[in-house]
Design a protein around this motif. Structure first.
Motif, PDB file in Angstrom:
ATOM      1  N   LEU A   1     -12.479  36.485  41.243  1.00  0.00           N
ATOM      2  CA  LEU A   1     -13.081  34.842  41.121  1.00  0.00           C
ATOM      3  C   LEU A   1     -12.391  33.896  42.007  1.00  0.00           C
ATOM      4  O   LEU A   1     -12.801  33.358  42.476  1.00  0.00           O
ATOM      5  CB  LEU A   1     -11.814  34.561  39.554  1.00  0.00           C
TER       6      LEU A   1
ATOM      7  N   LEU B   1     -14.535  34.408  45.228  1.00  0.00           N
ATOM      8  CA  LEU B   1     -16.074  33.765  45.139  1.00  0.00           C
ATOM      9  C   LEU B   1     -16.443  32.439  43.804  1.00  0.00           C
ATOM     10  O   LEU B   1     -16.838  31.495  44.967  1.00  0.00           O
ATOM     11  CB  LEU B   1     -16.349  34.598  43.481  1.00  0.00           C
ATOM     12  N   SER B   2     -15.466  31.906  43.107  1.00  0.00           N
ATOM     13  CA  SER B   2     -15.340  30.501  42.998  1.00  0.00           C
ATOM     14  C   SER B   2     -15.085  29.203  44.383  1.00  0.00           C
ATOM     15  O   SER B   2     -15.845  28.309  44.583  1.00  0.00           O
ATOM     16  CB  SER B   2     -14.361  30.046  42.108  1.00  0.00           C
TER      17      SER B   2
ATOM     18  N   ILE C   1     -18.245  29.802  46.272  1.00  0.00           N
ATOM     19  CA  ILE C   1     -19.680  28.871  45.186  1.00  0.00           C
ATOM     20  C   ILE C   1     -19.486  27.213  45.811  1.00  0.00           C
ATOM     21  O   ILE C   1     -19.727  26.556  45.844  1.00  0.00           O
ATOM     22  CB  ILE C   1     -20.169  29.192  44.366  1.00  0.00           C
ATOM     23  N   LEU C   2     -18.483  26.734  45.454  1.00  0.00           N
ATOM     24  CA  LEU C   2     -17.500  25.952  45.752  1.00  0.00           C
ATOM     25  C   LEU C   2     -18.083  24.586  47.043  1.00  0.00           C
ATOM     26  O   LEU C   2     -18.759  23.928  47.226  1.00  0.00           O
ATOM     27  CB  LEU C   2     -15.805  25.403  45.737  1.00  0.00           C
TER      28      LEU C   2
ATOM     29  N   SER D   1     -21.927  24.425  47.123  1.00  0.00           N
ATOM     30  CA  SER D   1     -22.282  23.710  46.889  1.00  0.00           C
ATOM     31  C   SER D   1     -22.149  22.401  47.454  1.00  0.00           C
ATOM     32  O   SER D   1     -23.411  21.278  47.359  1.00  0.00           O
ATOM     33  CB  SER D   1     -22.283  23.336  45.587  1.00  0.00           C
TER      34      SER D   1
ATOM     35  N   ALA E   1     -22.502  23.052  39.277  1.00  0.00           N
ATOM     36  CA  ALA E   1     -21.830  24.090  40.274  1.00  0.00           C
ATOM     37  C   ALA E   1     -21.195  23.912  40.413  1.00  0.00           C
ATOM     38  O   ALA E   1     -19.982  24.457  40.993  1.00  0.00           O
ATOM     39  CB  ALA E   1     -22.859  24.336  41.334  1.00  0.00           C
TER      40      ALA E   1
ATOM     41  N   LEU F   1     -17.942  23.241  38.078  1.00  0.00           N
ATOM     42  CA  LEU F   1     -17.942  25.039  37.080  1.00  0.00           C
ATOM     43  C   LEU F   1     -16.451  25.308  38.355  1.00  0.00           C
ATOM     44  O   LEU F   1     -15.916  26.109  37.837  1.00  0.00           O
ATOM     45  CB  LEU F   1     -18.155  25.669  36.241  1.00  0.00           C
ATOM     46  N   SER F   2     -17.619  25.669  39.243  1.00  0.00           N
ATOM     47  CA  SER F   2     -16.718  26.235  40.541  1.00  0.00           C
ATOM     48  C   SER F   2     -15.331  25.416  40.960  1.00  0.00           C
ATOM     49  O   SER F   2     -14.394  26.652  41.133  1.00  0.00           O
ATOM     50  CB  SER F   2     -17.456  26.625  42.011  1.00  0.00           C
TER      51      SER F   2
ATOM     52  N   ALA G   1     -12.769  26.609  37.849  1.00  0.00           N
ATOM     53  CA  ALA G   1     -12.900  28.062  38.340  1.00  0.00           C
ATOM     54  C   ALA G   1     -11.944  28.313  39.307  1.00  0.00           C
ATOM     55  O   ALA G   1     -10.936  29.283  38.944  1.00  0.00           O
ATOM     56  CB  ALA G   1     -14.089  28.704  38.297  1.00  0.00           C
ATOM     57  N   PHE G   2     -11.720  27.707  40.736  1.00  0.00           N
ATOM     58  CA  PHE G   2     -11.364  27.934  41.447  1.00  0.00           C
ATOM     59  C   PHE G   2      -9.681  28.062  41.149  1.00  0.00           C
ATOM     60  O   PHE G   2      -8.896  28.031  41.376  1.00  0.00           O
ATOM     61  CB  PHE G   2     -11.570  26.923  42.345  1.00  0.00           C
TER      62      PHE G   2
ATOM     63  N   ALA H   1      -8.169  29.687  38.353  1.00  0.00           N
ATOM     64  CA  ALA H   1      -7.687  31.018  39.156  1.00  0.00           C
ATOM     65  C   ALA H   1      -6.797  30.992  40.525  1.00  0.00           C
ATOM     66  O   ALA H   1      -5.329  32.116  40.597  1.00  0.00           O
ATOM     67  CB  ALA H   1      -8.788  31.641  40.195  1.00  0.00           C
TER      68      ALA H   1
END
Length: 107
Positions: free
Chosen positions: A21, A24-25, A28-29, A32, A74, A77-78, A81-82, A85
Motif C-alpha cells: 500500500l 502503490l499509494s 498513484i499520488l 495524479s 485520485a 484518496l491516494s 491511503a498514503f 499506510a
C-alpha cells in the motif's frame, strides 16, 4: 526521531498489505499530481455561466471537467491511503520495538 533506524530495519516484519500500500499509494499520488499540473495548468476548473472555465479563463469541455474531478478524487484518496499506510508503518515499528507509547518505563 531516534527510532527511525528501527523504522527502516524492521520493514520485513510489516504485513504484506502495508508493504504494497505504501509504495502503490505514493506512486498513484505522484502520477495524479503530475497529471493535474500537465493537463490543468489553470487549476481549478469550475462551472460559470454554463461553461467549464479554468482560473485563467480557458474554456474546457464536460469530459475534461469530469477528468479533472477524477484526478482530484485520485489525489485525495491516494493521499489518505498514503498517510494511513505511513501511520500504520509507525504503529508496527513501535509495536516491534516493544514501546508501550507514553508509559514511563524504568531503565
Amino acid at each position: 526521531m531516534g527510532n527511525f533506524g528501527l523504522f527502516v530495519l524492521e520493514y520485513r516484519a510489516y504485513p504484506l498489505w502495508l508493504k504494497m500500500l505504501l509504495p502503490l499509494s505514493g506512486t498513484i499520488l505522484m502520477v495524479s499530481l503530475i497529471m493535474q499540473m500537465v493537463l490543468f495548468p489553470d487549476n481549478p476548473v469550475f462551472l460559470r455561466n454554463g461553461e467549464y472555465v479554468g482560473k485563467y479563463g480557458a474554456i474546457h469541455t464536460r469530459e475534461e471537467y469530469e477528468m479533472f474531478l477524477w484526478i482530484n478524487r485520485a489525489i485525495l484518496l491516494s493521499g489518505l491511503a498514503f498517510f494511513g499506510a505511513f501511520l500504520s508503518t509507525l504503529y508496527y515499528a513501535r509495536q516491534a520495538s516493544g514501546d508501550k507509547g507514553g508509559q514511563n518505563q524504568p531503565n
